[in-house]
Design a protein around this motif. Structure first.
Motif, PDB file in Angstrom:
ATOM      1  N   MET A  14      12.368  -7.823  -2.523  1.00  0.00           N
ATOM      2  CA  MET A  14      12.361  -7.864  -1.062  1.00  0.00           C
ATOM      3  C   MET A  14      12.797  -6.506  -0.483  1.00  0.00           C
ATOM      4  O   MET A  14      12.308  -6.107   0.549  1.00  0.00           O
ATOM      5  N   ASN A  15      13.712  -5.826  -1.173  1.00  0.00           N
ATOM      6  CA  ASN A  15      14.180  -4.521  -0.693  1.00  0.00           C
ATOM      7  C   ASN A  15      13.036  -3.520  -0.601  1.00  0.00           C
ATOM      8  O   ASN A  15      13.034  -2.646   0.249  1.00  0.00           O
ATOM      9  N   HIS A  16      12.060  -3.638  -1.502  1.00  0.00           N
ATOM     10  CA  HIS A  16      10.934  -2.700  -1.507  1.00  0.00           C
ATOM     11  C   HIS A  16      10.060  -2.888  -0.271  1.00  0.00           C
ATOM     12  O   HIS A  16       9.506  -1.933   0.259  1.00  0.00           O
ATOM     13  N   PHE A  17       9.948  -4.144   0.208  1.00  0.00           N
ATOM     14  CA  PHE A  17       9.199  -4.387   1.443  1.00  0.00           C
ATOM     15  C   PHE A  17       9.954  -3.807   2.631  1.00  0.00           C
ATOM     16  O   PHE A  17       9.365  -3.179   3.494  1.00  0.00           O
ATOM     17  N   HIS A  18      11.273  -4.002   2.656  1.00  0.00           N
ATOM     18  CA  HIS A  18      12.091  -3.447   3.745  1.00  0.00           C
ATOM     19  C   HIS A  18      12.088  -1.926   3.710  1.00  0.00           C
ATOM     20  O   HIS A  18      12.137  -1.278   4.750  1.00  0.00           O
ATOM     21  N   GLY A  19      12.015  -1.339   2.520  1.00  0.00           N
ATOM     22  CA  GLY A  19      11.992   0.112   2.370  1.00  0.00           C
ATOM     23  C   GLY A  19      10.780   0.749   3.019  1.00  0.00           C
ATOM     24  O   GLY A  19      10.814   1.905   3.423  1.00  0.00           O
ATOM     25  N   MET A  20       9.683  -0.024   3.147  1.00  0.00           N
ATOM     26  CA  MET A  20       8.469   0.525   3.770  1.00  0.00           C
ATOM     27  C   MET A  20       8.677   0.826   5.251  1.00  0.00           C
ATOM     28  O   MET A  20       8.016   1.690   5.795  1.00  0.00           O
ATOM     29  N   VAL A  21       9.611   0.110   5.894  1.00  0.00           N
ATOM     30  CA  VAL A  21       9.872   0.325   7.318  1.00  0.00           C
ATOM     31  C   VAL A  21      10.354   1.748   7.564  1.00  0.00           C
ATOM     32  O   VAL A  21      10.036   2.358   8.585  1.00  0.00           O
ATOM     33  N   ASP A  22      11.081   2.317   6.607  1.00  0.00           N
ATOM     34  CA  ASP A  22      11.606   3.678   6.732  1.00  0.00           C
ATOM     35  C   ASP A  22      10.708   4.726   6.073  1.00  0.00           C
ATOM     36  O   ASP A  22      11.048   5.900   6.047  1.00  0.00           O
ATOM     37  N   ASN A  23       9.571   4.312   5.535  1.00  0.00           N
ATOM     38  CA  ASN A  23       8.688   5.221   4.807  1.00  0.00           C
ATOM     39  C   ASN A  23       7.720   5.902   5.772  1.00  0.00           C
ATOM     40  O   ASN A  23       6.829   5.272   6.339  1.00  0.00           O
ATOM     41  N   ASN A  24       7.910   7.209   5.966  1.00  0.00           N
ATOM     42  CA  ASN A  24       7.068   7.953   6.914  1.00  0.00           C
ATOM     43  C   ASN A  24       5.600   7.962   6.515  1.00  0.00           C
ATOM     44  O   ASN A  24       4.721   7.960   7.365  1.00  0.00           O
ATOM     45  N   LEU A  25       5.314   7.961   5.214  1.00  0.00           N
ATOM     46  CA  LEU A  25       3.929   7.961   4.746  1.00  0.00           C
ATOM     47  C   LEU A  25       3.229   6.656   5.153  1.00  0.00           C
ATOM     48  O   LEU A  25       2.083   6.678   5.597  1.00  0.00           O
ATOM     49  N   ILE A  26       3.928   5.546   5.027  1.00  0.00           N
ATOM     50  CA  ILE A  26       3.363   4.249   5.428  1.00  0.00           C
ATOM     51  C   ILE A  26       3.130   4.225   6.934  1.00  0.00           C
ATOM     52  O   ILE A  26       2.088   3.775   7.412  1.00  0.00           O
ATOM     53  N   TRP A  27       4.073   4.742   7.707  1.00  0.00           N
ATOM     54  CA  TRP A  27       3.895   4.789   9.163  1.00  0.00           C
ATOM     55  C   TRP A  27       2.718   5.676   9.550  1.00  0.00           C
ATOM     56  O   TRP A  27       1.930   5.335  10.433  1.00  0.00           O
ATOM     57  N   LEU A  28       2.587   6.808   8.864  1.00  0.00           N
ATOM     58  CA  LEU A  28       1.461   7.696   9.129  1.00  0.00           C
ATOM     59  C   LEU A  28       0.152   6.972   8.813  1.00  0.00           C
ATOM     60  O   LEU A  28      -0.815   7.048   9.582  1.00  0.00           O
ATOM     61  N   PHE A  29       0.111   6.246   7.710  1.00  0.00           N
ATOM     62  CA  PHE A  29      -1.060   5.463   7.330  1.00  0.00           C
ATOM     63  C   PHE A  29      -1.419   4.456   8.432  1.00  0.00           C
ATOM     64  O   PHE A  29      -2.576   4.360   8.850  1.00  0.00           O
ATOM     65  N   VAL A  30      -0.424   3.716   8.900  1.00  0.00           N
ATOM     66  CA  VAL A  30      -0.665   2.725   9.961  1.00  0.00           C
ATOM     67  C   VAL A  30      -1.193   3.416  11.214  1.00  0.00           C
ATOM     68  O   VAL A  30      -2.171   2.964  11.829  1.00  0.00           O
ATOM     69  N   TRP A  31      -0.596   4.534  11.589  1.00  0.00           N
ATOM     70  CA  TRP A  31      -1.010   5.234  12.809  1.00  0.00           C
ATOM     71  C   TRP A  31      -2.397   5.851  12.714  1.00  0.00           C
ATOM     72  O   TRP A  31      -3.147   5.835  13.685  1.00  0.00           O
TER      73      TRP A  31
END
Length: 124
Positions: A1-18
């Motif tokens: 579960m921590n790995h899913f929460h870690g995505m919230v702080d992951n700039n690469l994932i946010w860039l992907f979403v944007w």
């Protein structure tokens, strides 16, 4: 579960979403500007983007859990570049001037990633 929460702080994932959000927005704007709108094409596109988003957001933490965060980052970066090319093309088709250097840089990065992935697949 921590790995899913870690995505919230992951700039690469946010860039992907944007980049997906921006690609959808520029694609929609392009279809209005060029008067080439079909609801079928728009719906198919949204489904494709949604599925890819779900796959990446599910796959990323699983790769991270298995010690493959580097591979996950490479995978996400590839899609970010893919969407960046699409955004540049959408803007170009709307007549938005885009600096040639930036356009060439994005295309070059995208091609290098494709070649790198292709070489990597054949070496395994």
């Amino acid at each position: 579960m921590n790995h899913f929460h870690g995505m919230v702080d992951n700039n690469l994932i946010w860039l992907f979403v944007w980049v997906i959000v921006i690609d959808i927005a520029t694609g929609f704007a392009k279809s209005i500007v060029t008067h080439k709108t079909t609801s079928r094409k728009g719906t198919d596109g949204l489904i494709k983007h949604g599925v890819l988003l779900i796959v990446i957001l599910t796959l990323y933490p699983m790769l991270d859990i298995n010690g493959l965060k580097g591979a996950a980052n490479t995978f996400v970066t590839f899609y970010i570049l893919f969407y960046a090319v699409s955004i540049v093309e959408n803007l170009g088709q709307m007549g938005v001037p885009f600096p040639e250097e930036i356009k060439q840089y994005i295309y070059k990065l995208s091609n290098e990633y494709k070649e790198e992935e292709h070489d990597h697949e054949h070496n395994h």
